[in-house]
Design a protein around this motif. Structure first.
Motif, PDB file in Angstrom:
ATOM      1  N   ILE A  28     -12.275  -3.960  -0.038  1.00  0.00           N
ATOM      2  CA  ILE A  28     -11.026  -3.304   0.349  1.00  0.00           C
ATOM      3  C   ILE A  28     -11.320  -2.129   1.269  1.00  0.00           C
ATOM      4  O   ILE A  28     -12.103  -1.249   0.919  1.00  0.00           O
ATOM      5  CB  ILE A  28     -10.264  -2.817  -0.888  1.00  0.00           C
ATOM      6  CG1 ILE A  28      -9.848  -4.012  -1.745  1.00  0.00           C
ATOM      7  CG2 ILE A  28      -9.044  -1.994  -0.462  1.00  0.00           C
ATOM      8  CD1 ILE A  28      -9.283  -3.621  -3.097  1.00  0.00           C
ATOM      9  N   LEU A  29     -10.667  -2.146   2.433  1.00  0.00           N
ATOM     10  CA  LEU A  29     -10.792  -1.019   3.348  1.00  0.00           C
ATOM     11  C   LEU A  29      -9.666  -0.005   3.077  1.00  0.00           C
ATOM     12  O   LEU A  29      -9.913   1.194   3.031  1.00  0.00           O
ATOM     13  CB  LEU A  29     -10.735  -1.500   4.789  1.00  0.00           C
ATOM     14  CG  LEU A  29     -11.155  -0.492   5.859  1.00  0.00           C
ATOM     15  CD1 LEU A  29     -12.587  -0.052   5.629  1.00  0.00           C
ATOM     16  CD2 LEU A  29     -10.999  -1.107   7.250  1.00  0.00           C
ATOM     17  N   GLU A  30      -8.467  -0.520   2.897  1.00  0.00           N
ATOM     18  CA  GLU A  30      -7.341   0.367   2.640  1.00  0.00           C
ATOM     19  C   GLU A  30      -6.239  -0.406   1.914  1.00  0.00           C
ATOM     20  O   GLU A  30      -6.049  -1.596   2.161  1.00  0.00           O
ATOM     21  CB  GLU A  30      -6.781   0.943   3.943  1.00  0.00           C
ATOM     22  CG  GLU A  30      -5.746   2.033   3.748  1.00  0.00           C
ATOM     23  CD  GLU A  30      -5.465   2.805   5.027  1.00  0.00           C
ATOM     24  OE1 GLU A  30      -6.094   2.529   6.065  1.00  0.00           O
ATOM     25  OE2 GLU A  30      -4.596   3.702   4.983  1.00  0.00           O
ATOM     26  N   ILE A  31      -5.522   0.294   1.034  1.00  0.00           N
ATOM     27  CA  ILE A  31      -4.375  -0.282   0.345  1.00  0.00           C
ATOM     28  C   ILE A  31      -3.134   0.460   0.784  1.00  0.00           C
ATOM     29  O   ILE A  31      -3.095   1.698   0.698  1.00  0.00           O
ATOM     30  CB  ILE A  31      -4.524  -0.221  -1.187  1.00  0.00           C
ATOM     31  CG1 ILE A  31      -5.785  -0.959  -1.636  1.00  0.00           C
ATOM     32  CG2 ILE A  31      -3.298  -0.828  -1.854  1.00  0.00           C
ATOM     33  CD1 ILE A  31      -6.033  -0.896  -3.139  1.00  0.00           C
ATOM     34  N   TYR A  32      -2.155  -0.237   1.230  1.00  0.00           N
ATOM     35  CA  TYR A  32      -0.904   0.363   1.665  1.00  0.00           C
ATOM     36  C   TYR A  32       0.075   0.325   0.508  1.00  0.00           C
ATOM     37  O   TYR A  32      -0.214   0.865  -0.565  1.00  0.00           O
ATOM     38  CB  TYR A  32      -0.397  -0.347   2.916  1.00  0.00           C
ATOM     39  CG  TYR A  32      -1.404  -0.308   4.045  1.00  0.00           C
ATOM     40  CD1 TYR A  32      -2.243  -1.390   4.312  1.00  0.00           C
ATOM     41  CD2 TYR A  32      -1.545   0.838   4.829  1.00  0.00           C
ATOM     42  CE1 TYR A  32      -3.186  -1.335   5.333  1.00  0.00           C
ATOM     43  CE2 TYR A  32      -2.488   0.893   5.854  1.00  0.00           C
ATOM     44  CZ  TYR A  32      -3.306  -0.195   6.088  1.00  0.00           C
ATOM     45  OH  TYR A  32      -4.243  -0.125   7.094  1.00  0.00           O
ATOM     46  N   GLU A  53       1.325   4.728   0.038  1.00  0.00           N
ATOM     47  CA  GLU A  53       0.063   5.472  -0.113  1.00  0.00           C
ATOM     48  C   GLU A  53       0.299   6.937  -0.439  1.00  0.00           C
ATOM     49  O   GLU A  53      -0.535   7.590  -1.064  1.00  0.00           O
ATOM     50  CB  GLU A  53      -0.774   5.386   1.155  1.00  0.00           C
ATOM     51  CG  GLU A  53      -0.891   4.002   1.757  1.00  0.00           C
ATOM     52  CD  GLU A  53       0.165   3.760   2.821  1.00  0.00           C
ATOM     53  OE1 GLU A  53       1.298   3.391   2.470  1.00  0.00           O
ATOM     54  OE2 GLU A  53      -0.172   3.932   4.013  1.00  0.00           O
ATOM     55  N   ASN A  73      -5.129   6.156  -6.252  1.00  0.00           N
ATOM     56  CA  ASN A  73      -5.777   5.647  -5.050  1.00  0.00           C
ATOM     57  C   ASN A  73      -7.297   5.596  -5.188  1.00  0.00           C
ATOM     58  O   ASN A  73      -7.956   4.749  -4.590  1.00  0.00           O
ATOM     59  CB  ASN A  73      -5.391   6.494  -3.843  1.00  0.00           C
ATOM     60  CG  ASN A  73      -3.921   6.343  -3.472  1.00  0.00           C
ATOM     61  OD1 ASN A  73      -3.306   5.290  -3.724  1.00  0.00           O
ATOM     62  ND2 ASN A  73      -3.339   7.368  -2.892  1.00  0.00           N
ATOM     63  N   ASN A  76      -7.862   2.396  -7.159  1.00  0.00           N
ATOM     64  CA  ASN A  76      -7.171   1.194  -6.666  1.00  0.00           C
ATOM     65  C   ASN A  76      -6.302   0.559  -7.747  1.00  0.00           C
ATOM     66  O   ASN A  76      -6.294  -0.667  -7.926  1.00  0.00           O
ATOM     67  CB  ASN A  76      -8.179   0.161  -6.132  1.00  0.00           C
ATOM     68  CG  ASN A  76      -8.850   0.612  -4.867  1.00  0.00           C
ATOM     69  OD1 ASN A  76      -8.380   1.526  -4.192  1.00  0.00           O
ATOM     70  ND2 ASN A  76      -9.948  -0.021  -4.520  1.00  0.00           N
ATOM     71  N   VAL A  99      -3.005  -5.033   1.513  1.00  0.00           N
ATOM     72  CA  VAL A  99      -4.394  -4.575   1.573  1.00  0.00           C
ATOM     73  C   VAL A  99      -5.010  -4.939   2.911  1.00  0.00           C
ATOM     74  O   VAL A  99      -4.832  -6.053   3.412  1.00  0.00           O
ATOM     75  CB  VAL A  99      -5.222  -5.207   0.432  1.00  0.00           C
ATOM     76  CG1 VAL A  99      -6.682  -4.777   0.531  1.00  0.00           C
ATOM     77  CG2 VAL A  99      -4.649  -4.845  -0.919  1.00  0.00           C
ATOM     78  N   ARG A 100      -5.743  -4.003   3.467  1.00  0.00           N
ATOM     79  CA  ARG A 100      -6.568  -4.322   4.623  1.00  0.00           C
ATOM     80  C   ARG A 100      -7.985  -4.562   4.113  1.00  0.00           C
ATOM     81  O   ARG A 100      -8.678  -3.615   3.723  1.00  0.00           O
ATOM     82  CB  ARG A 100      -6.556  -3.197   5.647  1.00  0.00           C
ATOM     83  CG  ARG A 100      -7.354  -3.537   6.897  1.00  0.00           C
ATOM     84  CD  ARG A 100      -7.347  -2.401   7.886  1.00  0.00           C
ATOM     85  NE  ARG A 100      -8.354  -2.618   8.928  1.00  0.00           N
ATOM     86  CZ  ARG A 100      -8.713  -1.714   9.821  1.00  0.00           C
ATOM     87  NH1 ARG A 100      -8.125  -0.520   9.804  1.00  0.00           N
ATOM     88  NH2 ARG A 100      -9.620  -2.008  10.723  1.00  0.00           N
ATOM     89  N   SER A 102     -11.971  -5.381   4.184  1.00  0.00           N
ATOM     90  CA  SER A 102     -13.066  -5.030   5.087  1.00  0.00           C
ATOM     91  C   SER A 102     -13.283  -6.159   6.086  1.00  0.00           C
ATOM     92  O   SER A 102     -13.265  -7.330   5.720  1.00  0.00           O
ATOM     93  CB  SER A 102     -14.354  -4.772   4.293  1.00  0.00           C
ATOM     94  OG  SER A 102     -14.167  -3.732   3.373  1.00  0.00           O
ATOM     95  N   ALA A 107      -3.565  -6.114   7.720  1.00  0.00           N
ATOM     96  CA  ALA A 107      -3.414  -6.165   6.265  1.00  0.00           C
ATOM     97  C   ALA A 107      -2.808  -7.477   5.824  1.00  0.00           C
ATOM     98  O   ALA A 107      -2.089  -8.139   6.589  1.00  0.00           O
ATOM     99  CB  ALA A 107      -2.536  -5.002   5.804  1.00  0.00           C
TER     100      ALA A 107
END
Length: 121
Positions: A28-32, A53, A73, A76, A99-100, A102, A107
């Motif tokens: 996971i790079l980022e969770i919106y 977020e 955050n 997660n 989710v974006r 990796s 996303a």
């Protein structure tokens, strides 16, 4: 690969409380947005609550004032505190997250397998 796993469902009676949790794992790079949906028997999917977020929340009309969504955050995770439960809250509850992963520039929406909340009449 990203996975969402819910926990916390069970058998409840009117007026009781229950807390659902969902953890996202994987590359996971980022969770919106993170959200909870539910599907009652014979019904369509319904948005229960959503949180972005920054922690801004929105709720379905049927749960406003009774349910609270929150997220951590750093871990997660997203949780749903359900108070003053009613028989009509019986449903399968699904966690969802945008989710974006990796390695991707965009996303994707991911879903958990669902956790059952059932009223003991």
């Amino acid at each position: 690969q990203v996975q969402l796993v819910e926990s916390g469902g069970g058998l409840v009676q009117s007026g009781e409380s229950l807390r659902l949790s969902c953890v996202a794992s994987g590359s996971i790079l980022e969770i919106y947005n993170m959200a909870w949906y539910r599907r009652a028997p014979g019904q369509g999917r319904e948005l229960v609550a959503i949180i972005n977020e920054a922690g801004v929340t929105n709720y379905g009309d049927s749960v406003k004032g009774r349910f609270t969504i929150s997220r951590d955050n750093a871990k997660n995770t997203v949780s749903l505190q359900m108070n003053s439960l009613k028989p009509e809250d019986t449903a399968t509850y699904y966690c969802s997250a945008r989710v974006r992963p990796s390695g991707l520039r965009f996303a994707l929406d991911y879903w958990g397998q669902g956790t059952q909340v059932t009223f003991n009449s």
